[in-house]
Write a protein that holds these residues in place. Structure first.
Motif, short mmCIF file in Angstrom:
data_model
loop_
_atom_site.label_atom_id
_atom_site.label_comp_id
_atom_site.label_asym_id
_atom_site.label_seq_id
_atom_site.Cartn_x
_atom_site.Cartn_y
_atom_site.Cartn_z
N MET A 527 0.83 -1.20 0.00
CA MET A 527 0.00 0.00 0.00
C MET A 527 0.87 1.26 0.00
O MET A 527 0.52 2.27 -0.61
N ARG A 530 1.83 1.79 -3.44
CA ARG A 530 0.73 2.22 -4.30
C ARG A 530 0.34 3.68 -4.06
O ARG A 530 0.17 4.45 -5.00
N TYR A 531 0.21 4.08 -2.77
CA TYR A 531 -0.32 5.40 -2.44
C TYR A 531 0.79 6.44 -2.18
O TYR A 531 0.58 7.63 -2.38
N ASP A 537 -0.98 10.45 2.42
CA ASP A 537 -1.01 9.08 1.87
C ASP A 537 -1.23 8.06 2.98
O ASP A 537 -2.00 7.09 2.82
N GLN A 540 -4.79 7.89 4.19
CA GLN A 540 -5.63 7.10 3.27
C GLN A 540 -5.40 5.61 3.48
O GLN A 540 -6.36 4.82 3.47
N ILE A 541 -4.14 5.21 3.71
CA ILE A 541 -3.83 3.79 3.95
C ILE A 541 -4.48 3.31 5.24
O ILE A 541 -5.06 2.22 5.29
N GLU A 544 -8.18 2.80 4.76
CA GLU A 544 -8.48 1.61 3.96
C GLU A 544 -8.27 0.35 4.78
O GLU A 544 -8.98 -0.65 4.60
#
Length: 568
Positions: A527, A530-531, A537, A540-541, A544
């Protein structure tokens, strides 16, 4: 100003001082010496500068003629004719020219005698100096005259020839060294350098390296001077120039595990024996260190320690490397021949590493060396005695090789008199932190870095790693980490990647907690890739993954697998 000679009544003044011993007082003899010229005193009692003893009435002298005795142009003494009464005084005055000439002739005779004595003194000094130089040389020195009779030798020559000067000087060299090519130098006038010569001496053998030069006077050979040393000295010289090792003791082998301490104690117990030792163990366990430590713990420690890797030398060269060769033994050989490793190890220890790689035909020669303590060079049939201790090492199973016919059974039993088995690092894990600290200090100093310690994660990784390359691999890993570290602590990101990758292969055998941490690290890392890794960032991780941002930060900091992945 000392009277050294006198005649008649003046004989009693020998060994007394003239003119109070003061050359600068201004009296007669002092003036002769200071001015370097003759004087004629016709009336001594009226001359206030003649002599203080005359002025005091202590002596009978009434007149004198004297002149300097010179040496190398400088006045070093005085010779004089003294009148003690009026008759002698008149005679001296009338014949003063003839008497002065006589004194100068006498002075010249004395000067020549002084020169002769000075030359003799200088000759004795130079002779003594030359003798001292010759005696201080570590090689034997001998000289022969044109008849081949030995005229000179130093103490080292006495030792090498096992005799004394009294017995050697005056003897024909042929009776001392039968067939010596030094006698050919008398005939040809051509000397030679560093020639190997072997002579029988009673029941013993003299193996010498000799350099001989002709002594020429007026283009005619009037003798030969030779310097020589024993072959063992030559071997030591070659060893010191090419294979010098610092001393290394068993106590310097790092580790306190019971298995290692047991092997070290066995090695210490057999160090002073001359029995052959066979050291076995996996690659990188320190077999070479044990061999060297045994040598420097033994009573052979002042002799050479010669190490030969039998697997690293091409088979075609191994025989000549081990046993040496004579001049012209094969195409491309050194014109003067070469001594081999066994000869270089004389009075010391030879370490044959990777003995399992030795070809069968050389195994026969090695067996002969161990049994008879003598070698034969390639191209020679003359045996050369060697006083050596053999230590061999291998990471192969020699017993299996014997069964397969690839290793001689008789050689195996000769080598395996004292077996030492070095345990692999994975079987003495308590030594790992000791070795880590030792290699950290060593490479930190080499690279000029200040590193205090390893992180707990690194220590755990090192302690749980299986170390297929043993101590050598551990040292390489620490050296790599010291090079890569930028701070004062070595972290997982500074460790060679292959160690982590290899560790992951063993993850299935780890604990449930370790397995969960590893898979959690994979998810978080994926992750992050990816982010991204900014604060937004990571928010957001965390959302999620349905965890708080603080929890995400804690997992990133604490997960040892994730710490590694972040850097690769």
């Amino acid at each position: 100003m000392m009277v050294v000679a006198g005649t008649g009544k003046l004989k009693s003044r020998i060994n007394t001082k003239e003119e109070g011993g003061e050359k600068e007082a201004g009296f007669l003899y002092g003036r002769v010496l200071m001015n370097n010229q003759e004087y004629v005193i016709e009336n001594a009692r009226m001359d206030l500068t003649y002599d203080p003893s005359v002025l005091k009435g202590e002596t009978e002298e009434v007149a004198e003629i004297c002149c300097p005795i010179r040496f190398q142009g400088r006045a070093v003494g005085v010779i004089g004719l003294i009148a003690l009464n009026e008759e002698q005084q008149m005679n001296l005055i009338i014949h003063q020219d003839q008497m002065l000439e006589f004194l100068y002739r006498m002075a010249e005779l004395l000067e020549s005698k002084i020169s002769e004595m000075a030359m003799i003194k200088q000759w004795k000094y130079m002779t003594k100096k030359l003798q001292t130089i010759i005696e201080s040389i570590h090689e034997g020195i001998i000289a022969i005259d044109e008849q081949g009779i030995l005229t000179h030798c130093n103490h080292k020559a006495e030792v090498l020839l096992k005799s004394t000067k009294e017995k050697l000087i005056g003897q024909p060299l042929e009776t001392i060294l039968p067939g010596t090519p030094m006698l050919n130098v008398l005939e040809t006038g051509i000397g030679y350098v560093e020639k190997e010569e072997i002579y029988a001496l009673n029941n013993d053998q003299m193996h010498l390296i000799i350099t001989a030069k002709p002594i020429k006077l007026m283009e005619k050979v009037s003798g030969v001077v030779a310097s020589f040393r024993g072959i063992s000295d030559a071997r030591r010289l070659v060893y010191s120039l090419t294979n010098q090792h610092d001393s290394f003791l068993l106590s310097e082998i790092k580790g306190e595990s019971e298995r290692l301490k047991m092997v070290k104690e066995q090695a210490r117990h057999v160090a002073n024996s001359d029995s052959t030792i066979l050291i076995t163990g996996e690659s990188g366990t320190g077999k070479g260190l044990f061999a060297r430590a045994i040598h420097f713990t033994s009573n052979r420690k002042s002799g050479p320690f010669i190490s030969v890797n039998c697997g690293a030398i091409p088979e075609t060269l191994l025989e000549s490397e081990l046993f040496g060769y004579t001049k012209g033994a094969f195409t491309g050989a050194n014109r003067s021949g070469k001594i081999g490793k066994f000869e270089m190890a004389d009075n010391g220890t030879i370490f044959l590493d990777e003995i399992g790689d030795m070809p069968l035909h050389l195994q026969v020669k090695l067996l002969h060396v161990i049994q008879n303590k003598e070698i034969e060079r390639v191209g020679s049939v003359s045996p050369i005695p060697v006083n050596i201790r053999v230590i061999a090492a291998t990471n192969k199973n020699l017993e299996e090789m014997v069964a397969e016919g690839t290793f001689r059974s008789d050689l195996f039993f000769r080598l395996n008199v004292i077996p030492l088995q070095i345990p692999p690092l994975r079987e003495r894990k308590s030594d790992i932190p000791i070795l880590m600290e030792h290699f950290l200090n060593e490479h930190m100093q080499k690279l000029g870095k200040m590193i205090h310690s390893f992180s707990p994660e690194v220590t755990d990784l090192f302690k749980n790693y299986h170390w297929p390359g043993n101590v050598r691999e551990l040292e390489n890993a620490v050296e790599y980490a010291v090079n890569m570290a930028s701070g004062k602590v070595i972290h997982l990101e500074n460790i060679p990647r292959r160690m982590i990758q290899t560790e992951r292969k063993y993850i299935g055998s780890s604990t449930l907690k370790e397995t969960l941490l590893y898979h959690e690290a994979q998810i978080i890392q994926e992750m992050l890739n990816r982010y991204g890794s900014t604060v937004e960032d990571k928010k957001q991780i965390a959302a999620e993954l349905n965890i708080s941002l603080a929890t995400l930060y804690r997992k990133i900091e604490e997960n040892k697998f994730l710490n590694l992945e972040k850097n690769f």
